[in-house]
Scaffold this motif. Structure first.
Motif, PDB file in Angstrom:
ATOM      1  N   ALA A  74       0.847  -1.195   0.000  1.00 38.93           N
ATOM      2  CA  ALA A  74       0.000   0.000   0.000  1.00 38.93           C
ATOM      3  C   ALA A  74       0.883   1.246   0.000  1.00 38.93           C
ATOM      4  O   ALA A  74       2.039   1.200   0.419  1.00 38.93           O
ATOM      5  CB  ALA A  74      -0.884  -0.006   1.242  1.00 38.93           C
ATOM      6  N   PRO A  75       0.347   2.368  -0.469  1.00 31.74           N
ATOM      7  CA  PRO A  75       1.132   3.610  -0.505  1.00 31.74           C
ATOM      8  C   PRO A  75       1.654   4.050   0.862  1.00 31.74           C
ATOM      9  O   PRO A  75       2.633   4.770   0.941  1.00 31.74           O
ATOM     10  CB  PRO A  75       0.145   4.644  -1.062  1.00 31.74           C
ATOM     11  N   PRO A 114       1.986   3.046  -7.447  1.00 30.95           N
ATOM     12  CA  PRO A 114       0.601   2.578  -7.348  1.00 30.95           C
ATOM     13  C   PRO A 114       0.498   1.140  -7.891  1.00 30.95           C
ATOM     14  O   PRO A 114       1.014   0.830  -8.960  1.00 30.95           O
ATOM     15  CB  PRO A 114      -0.179   3.558  -8.220  1.00 30.95           C
ATOM     16  N   VAL A 115      -0.130   0.271  -7.134  1.00 30.76           N
ATOM     17  CA  VAL A 115      -0.242  -1.131  -7.550  1.00 30.76           C
ATOM     18  C   VAL A 115      -1.692  -1.564  -7.763  1.00 30.76           C
ATOM     19  O   VAL A 115      -1.956  -2.737  -8.013  1.00 30.76           O
ATOM     20  CB  VAL A 115       0.453  -2.075  -6.540  1.00 30.76           C
ATOM     21  N   ALA A 116      -2.641  -0.642  -7.701  1.00 31.10           N
ATOM     22  CA  ALA A 116      -4.052  -1.001  -7.841  1.00 31.10           C
ATOM     23  C   ALA A 116      -4.334  -1.693  -9.181  1.00 31.10           C
ATOM     24  O   ALA A 116      -5.088  -2.668  -9.230  1.00 31.10           O
ATOM     25  CB  ALA A 116      -4.934   0.237  -7.690  1.00 31.10           C
ATOM     26  N   ALA A 117      -3.730  -1.217 -10.260  1.00 31.32           N
ATOM     27  CA  ALA A 117      -3.964  -1.844 -11.566  1.00 31.32           C
ATOM     28  C   ALA A 117      -3.406  -3.263 -11.609  1.00 31.32           C
ATOM     29  O   ALA A 117      -4.014  -4.165 -12.191  1.00 31.32           O
ATOM     30  CB  ALA A 117      -3.341  -1.002 -12.678  1.00 31.32           C
ATOM     31  N   ILE A 118      -2.272  -3.473 -10.973  1.00 34.18           N
ATOM     32  CA  ILE A 118      -1.690  -4.825 -10.916  1.00 34.18           C
ATOM     33  C   ILE A 118      -2.581  -5.729 -10.068  1.00 34.18           C
ATOM     34  O   ILE A 118      -2.868  -6.867 -10.427  1.00 34.18           O
ATOM     35  CB  ILE A 118      -0.253  -4.774 -10.349  1.00 34.18           C
ATOM     36  N   GLU A 119      -3.041  -5.195  -8.954  1.00 38.34           N
ATOM     37  CA  GLU A 119      -3.905  -5.969  -8.060  1.00 38.34           C
ATOM     38  C   GLU A 119      -5.195  -6.395  -8.753  1.00 38.34           C
ATOM     39  O   GLU A 119      -5.690  -7.499  -8.540  1.00 38.34           O
ATOM     40  CB  GLU A 119      -4.223  -5.141  -6.816  1.00 38.34           C
TER      41      GLU A 119
END
Length: 156
Positions: free
Chosen positions: A45-46, A55-60
């Motif tokens: 998380a950030p 930011p890892v939301a797209a990967i998640e």
């Protein structure tokens, strides 16, 4: 942060698909430990210092899977990509799968190993376990041993 159930289940299923063939005890243990850590921590998380600008939301949200088969490659295609200089070693992977028929392996100096991860995992090469334990432990690097199926293994 604990991984949300839907995402956790997705990675557990992917892990079962990859590990269905088993493998040596050290690899099964490495994968089980990585899955447990990843399931517990989830994606970074950030608020975590090392990840505050990533930011890892797209990967998640992305559902990863093996590349579809279908690519075509011939020995002529491979030869056209290689330098013309002397003998060497060529390991060809097409769509994430090793192509022995297009690969070239020559003699190696004593103590050197060159092959695929699949060969390493089945004992065809010296045990690579110490090399996998060198990665820093974090949720992203835990996905590597958890989901890896193919790749090159080189030891000099």
């Amino acid at each position: 942060m604990t991984l949300p159930a839907a995402i956790r289940d997705r990675y557990h299923a992917a892990s079962r698909r990859v590990t269905g063939a088993g493998g040596p005890a050290w690899l099964r243990r490495l994968r089980e430990e990585a899955l447990a850590r990843f399931s517990e921590s989830g994606f970074p998380a950030p608020k975590e210092e090392d990840w505050k600008y990533t930011p890892v939301a797209a990967i998640e949200a992305t559902e990863f899977g093996p590349a579809p088969r279908g690519g075509e490659l011939s020995a002529i295609d491979v030869a056209g990509l290689l330098p013309a200089e002397g003998p060497g070693h060529v390991l060809v992977f097409l769509d994430g799968r090793y192509r022995r028929d297009l690969s070239t392996r020559n003699a190696l100096p004593p103590g050197a190993s060159l092959g695929t991860l699949a060969e390493a995992f089945t004992g065809g090469l010296d045990e690579p376990a110490p090399f996998f334990s060198l990665s820093p432990r974090n949720p992203v690097t835990d996905l590597n041993p958890l989901l890896m199926e193919a790749g090159a293994f080189i030891r000099l």
